[in-house]
Design a protein around this motif. Sequence first.
Motif, PDB file in Angstrom:
ATOM      1  N   THR A 168       0.810  -1.217   0.000  1.00 39.64           N
ATOM      2  CA  THR A 168       0.000   0.000   0.000  1.00 39.64           C
ATOM      3  C   THR A 168       0.848   1.274   0.000  1.00 39.64           C
ATOM      4  O   THR A 168       0.303   2.375  -0.032  1.00 39.64           O
ATOM      5  CB  THR A 168      -0.915   0.035   1.247  1.00 39.64           C
ATOM      6  OG1 THR A 168      -0.103   0.131   2.439  1.00 39.64           O
ATOM      7  CG2 THR A 168      -1.760  -1.223   1.333  1.00 39.64           C
ATOM      8  N   ARG A 169       2.166   1.123   0.027  1.00 39.69           N
ATOM      9  CA  ARG A 169       3.054   2.290   0.080  1.00 39.69           C
ATOM     10  C   ARG A 169       3.112   2.998  -1.264  1.00 39.69           C
ATOM     11  O   ARG A 169       2.931   2.389  -2.323  1.00 39.69           O
ATOM     12  CB  ARG A 169       4.464   1.881   0.512  1.00 39.69           C
ATOM     13  CG  ARG A 169       4.544   1.350   1.945  1.00 39.69           C
ATOM     14  CD  ARG A 169       5.941   0.825   2.222  1.00 39.69           C
ATOM     15  NE  ARG A 169       6.041   0.257   3.560  1.00 39.69           N
ATOM     16  CZ  ARG A 169       6.487   0.926   4.616  1.00 39.69           C
ATOM     17  NH1 ARG A 169       6.882   2.171   4.486  1.00 39.69           N
ATOM     18  NH2 ARG A 169       6.549   0.345   5.796  1.00 39.69           N
ATOM     19  N   ASP A 170       3.408   4.289  -1.217  1.00 33.96           N
ATOM     20  CA  ASP A 170       3.564   5.073  -2.442  1.00 33.96           C
ATOM     21  C   ASP A 170       4.899   4.794  -3.116  1.00 33.96           C
ATOM     22  O   ASP A 170       5.054   5.022  -4.312  1.00 33.96           O
ATOM     23  CB  ASP A 170       3.452   6.574  -2.130  1.00 33.96           C
ATOM     24  CG  ASP A 170       2.048   6.953  -1.651  1.00 33.96           C
ATOM     25  OD1 ASP A 170       1.087   6.280  -2.067  1.00 33.96           O
ATOM     26  OD2 ASP A 170       1.931   7.909  -0.860  1.00 33.96           O
ATOM     27  N   ASP A 171       5.860   4.329  -2.342  1.00 34.86           N
ATOM     28  CA  ASP A 171       7.203   4.075  -2.876  1.00 34.86           C
ATOM     29  C   ASP A 171       7.188   2.897  -3.840  1.00 34.86           C
ATOM     30  O   ASP A 171       6.757   1.794  -3.489  1.00 34.86           O
ATOM     31  CB  ASP A 171       8.164   3.799  -1.724  1.00 34.86           C
ATOM     32  CG  ASP A 171       9.526   3.362  -2.217  1.00 34.86           C
ATOM     33  OD1 ASP A 171      10.227   4.196  -2.815  1.00 34.86           O
ATOM     34  OD2 ASP A 171       9.867   2.184  -2.031  1.00 34.86           O
ATOM     35  N   ASP A 172       7.650   3.135  -5.075  1.00 36.90           N
ATOM     36  CA  ASP A 172       7.636   2.097  -6.108  1.00 36.90           C
ATOM     37  C   ASP A 172       8.517   0.916  -5.759  1.00 36.90           C
ATOM     38  O   ASP A 172       8.144  -0.244  -6.004  1.00 36.90           O
ATOM     39  CB  ASP A 172       8.077   2.684  -7.455  1.00 36.90           C
ATOM     40  CG  ASP A 172       7.024   3.603  -8.049  1.00 36.90           C
ATOM     41  OD1 ASP A 172       5.848   3.473  -7.648  1.00 36.90           O
ATOM     42  OD2 ASP A 172       7.364   4.444  -8.896  1.00 36.90           O
ATOM     43  N   VAL A 173       9.711   1.185  -5.227  1.00 32.92           N
ATOM     44  CA  VAL A 173      10.650   0.107  -4.907  1.00 32.92           C
ATOM     45  C   VAL A 173      10.021  -0.861  -3.920  1.00 32.92           C
ATOM     46  O   VAL A 173      10.010  -2.086  -4.123  1.00 32.92           O
ATOM     47  CB  VAL A 173      11.967   0.668  -4.340  1.00 32.92           C
ATOM     48  CG1 VAL A 173      12.898  -0.474  -3.931  1.00 32.92           C
ATOM     49  CG2 VAL A 173      12.651   1.575  -5.353  1.00 32.92           C
TER      50      VAL A 173
END
Length: 203
Positions: A139-144
């Motif tokens: 659910t994180r915005d961080d792509d990695v």
Amino acid sequence: TFGDYAPVVERARKLVDFFHSSTQATEFLLKTQKEMQHIYGGNSLKKLIPDVVMSWWSTYNCLERMVELKDALMHLHNNGYTGDHEIFEEDFDIISQIIVLLKPFKKAQKMLEGEKYVTSSTVMCAVRYIRIALEDSLTRDDDVNRIMAETMKSDFESRWGKSDTVAFDDGVTRAGGTRQVGIHPVLLIATFLDPRWKLLPFI
């Protein structure tokens, strides 16, 4: 496991191996830390930690130490002290996110390696802890974090089953030869009998 970011981890490992195998390179690293007191302050000088296959959480330790020594490493790299080994500023951004994703695995494994308490009854809790951490990363915005979590969750579920899978039955499921899928019934029984977990809502 690292998917599209495997080349970044591989570059990091090769750089660490280079320093680990070169006394001179390590001396340059320690000397650079001394010269960068404005960054490292009075902290003790540190060496890089190699990623050892036999150590469960060595990848986490290896990458975490690299991030700690980022400024010294980039200084040495930019001045030609890392041989033919490349490392880039953006690599450290990716490595920092990988560390976040690997941290729950380290915590769970450390709990399972305890020597002063029963560990068989902690397997179910450790698996649940990692599952929740992976789902949170999705659910994180961080792509990695998100992309890696997708790959790791797929692998995790192939080993431990999906969250909606019945946790307990009297059988043992095998896959890929003799590899067991899910938690062995004996370990589940150990969890139910362990008074430490009797108040947990999922037990």
